[in-house]
Design an enzyme around this catalytic site. Structure first.
Site, short mmCIF file in Angstrom:
data_model
loop_
_atom_site.label_atom_id
_atom_site.label_comp_id
_atom_site.label_asym_id
_atom_site.label_seq_id
_atom_site.Cartn_x
_atom_site.Cartn_y
_atom_site.Cartn_z
N TYR A 159 0.80 -1.23 0.00
CA TYR A 159 0.00 0.00 0.00
C TYR A 159 0.84 1.28 0.00
O TYR A 159 0.29 2.37 -0.11
CB TYR A 159 -0.97 0.00 1.19
CG TYR A 159 -2.29 -0.66 0.84
CD1 TYR A 159 -3.19 -0.04 -0.01
CD2 TYR A 159 -2.61 -1.92 1.33
CE1 TYR A 159 -4.38 -0.65 -0.36
CE2 TYR A 159 -3.80 -2.54 1.00
CZ TYR A 159 -4.69 -1.90 0.15
OH TYR A 159 -5.86 -2.50 -0.20
N GLU A 245 -3.26 -29.84 8.50
CA GLU A 245 -3.43 -29.00 7.30
C GLU A 245 -4.48 -27.92 7.50
O GLU A 245 -4.26 -26.76 7.16
CB GLU A 245 -3.81 -29.88 6.10
CG GLU A 245 -4.07 -29.06 4.84
CD GLU A 245 -4.58 -29.88 3.67
OE1 GLU A 245 -5.05 -29.28 2.69
OE2 GLU A 245 -4.52 -31.13 3.72
N ASP A 297 -5.13 -33.74 4.08
CA ASP A 297 -6.14 -34.38 3.24
C ASP A 297 -5.49 -35.45 2.37
O ASP A 297 -4.33 -35.34 1.97
CB ASP A 297 -6.81 -33.35 2.32
CG ASP A 297 -7.76 -32.42 3.07
OD1 ASP A 297 -8.17 -32.77 4.18
OD2 ASP A 297 -8.07 -31.34 2.53
#
Length: 416
Positions: A159, A245, A297
């Protein structure tokens, strides 16, 4: 239809009852974890370095540098540019290339490193002109930060000049380029990522002088500090670190106080790991010298996330020596677990073409080929074309993960 639902519920109840019968006492469940922890503590602390390996390729690694050293590097780089202009050779930066072709997996170190090929970023070249300007601007901003001895987030940095940077990915990429060029870690540039990772469990430490007890942080856990240099006095009676995870599994384990029954520290980066979480995990491993077990996963992206923790990422291969924890054990959820734990078909998802492509690419990676058990699991995934999330275990009950699945995996020492 109601009969089918009743049958599935009955099967789930029977499996839960069977698993409960298999579970032994907590001490017996932790027997193999204790053996692994003792083995980790017995490993030599000093690991091989790139310099000792005599590799056929020159490789580049960075080190932590204080603000004064970074200022010296920036001023030296600008002097080189000025000298080039005065010689009539133009305004050009010479930076290490971070392309995939310049990456190398080193089996002896079990991580990805960056070779020493370089690229040129000339202001007079239309294809690199804009990058040269952004590079100069970020060098100026980092010089200011190091002079003032203050830290900002990557978002703050973006920014400061939105019109020039256009997108934060542009300023983030140049930050990595500069860290590599200056020979320092990205945190040495006094630019940190926003807080993302969290930790809970049997861990205490000081953060910038303030005492933190991670058993008293509630279900949400303690945010991992963006500036790891301010973390010290780390103590724990944990037997292992459980790397998770996803935030949903983390919350389940935290709410069930899994770490009270099975002494551990639970960490998540809520998906793709950020730098602070990777640094924090490595620091815990080095200080506590306990094993790290991973719960991800059962899909190619879960393995890619795990590989970033273990081997490093392509983007930051120049800093892999500081960011990687190579000897993490894959606890679950593994493709072989889907049949072994009778995961219902409605909880198994078909892999997309992109999933299968990613899985096949992983099978070609040198670090995967180095582990036959990983190859075996990935081949099951790619052949069956089926994936599943950790949350699939909730089909047997919301607390199945903490009360049966993980205890069984620990009891059997079922990690690779």
């Amino acid at each position: 239809m109601s009969g089918k639902v009743a049958g599935k519920k009955k099967a789930g109840t029977e499996l839960t009852a069977l698993n409960k019968k298999k579970l032994k006492s907590v001490d017996e469940i932790l027997g193999k974890v204790k053996w692994l922890a003792e083995r980790v503590k017995g490993e030599p602390e000093v690991q091989k370095t790139l310099a000792e390996l005599n590799l056929p390729h020159a490789c580049r690694e960075v080190v932590d540098k204080d603000a004064g050293a970074v200022l010296d590097e920036i001023e030296t780089a600008i002097l080189f540019v000025a000298a080039s202009v005065l010689r009539g050779e133009g305004f050009t930066y010479t930076l290490p290339s971070r392309s995939k072709a310049n990456q190398l997996y080193v089996p002896e170190l079990d991580r990805i490193v960056l070779k020493d090929s370089q690229s040129h970023r000339a202001f007079a070249n239309t294809s690199t002109c804009r990058k040269a300007v952004i590079t100069t601007r970020i060098l100026q901003l980092v010089h200011e930060l190091c002079t003032k001895r203050i830290h900002v987030t990557k978002r703050d940095l973006f920014y400061t000049d939105v019109k020039l940077f256009e997108d934060q990915s542009n300023s983030d990429a140049i930050l990595d380029d500069l860290a590599c060029m200056l020979g320092c870690t990205r945190s040495s540039l006094h630019v940190v990522a926003s807080e993302k990772g969290v930790v809970v469990g049997r861990l205490t430490f000081r953060e910038d002088g303030d005492p933190i007890d991670c058993r008293r942080m509630g279900v949400g856990g303690k945010a991992i500090p963006p500036n790891i240099d301010k973390v010290d006095a780390i103590t724990s009676d944990a037997m292992f670190i459980l790397l998770v995870e996803k935030d949903a599994a983390f919350m389940r384990l935290a709410e069930d106080r899994f770490y009270n029954t099975y002494p551990c520290i639970i960490i998540t980066a809520k998906g793709q790991p950020d730098v602070a979480t990777r640094l924090f995990l490595r620091k815990l491993k080095q200080v506590l010298r306990i094993p790290v077990l991973a719960l991800v996963d059962s899909d190619p992206y879960g393995l890619k996330i795990l590989s970033v923790y273990m081997k490093g990422s392509m983007n930051m291969s120049y800093d892999s020596s500081n960011l990687t924890t190579p000897d993490i054990k894959w606890l679950g959820v593994r493709p072989s677990d889907l049949d072994r734990f009778s995961i219902p078909q409605q909880c198994r998802l078909p892999m997309t073409d992109e999933d299968i492509k990613t899985g096949k690419k992983l099978l070609e990676e040198d670090f995967v080929k180095a582990n036959p058990e990983w190859v075996k699991e990935l081949e099951i995934m790619v052949t069956t074309k089926v994936k599943a999330e950790i949350q699939a275990l909730s089909s047997f009950g919301f607390q199945y993960l903490s009360q049966q699945y993980l205890p069984l995996k620990l009891q059997e020492g079922d990690w690779i």
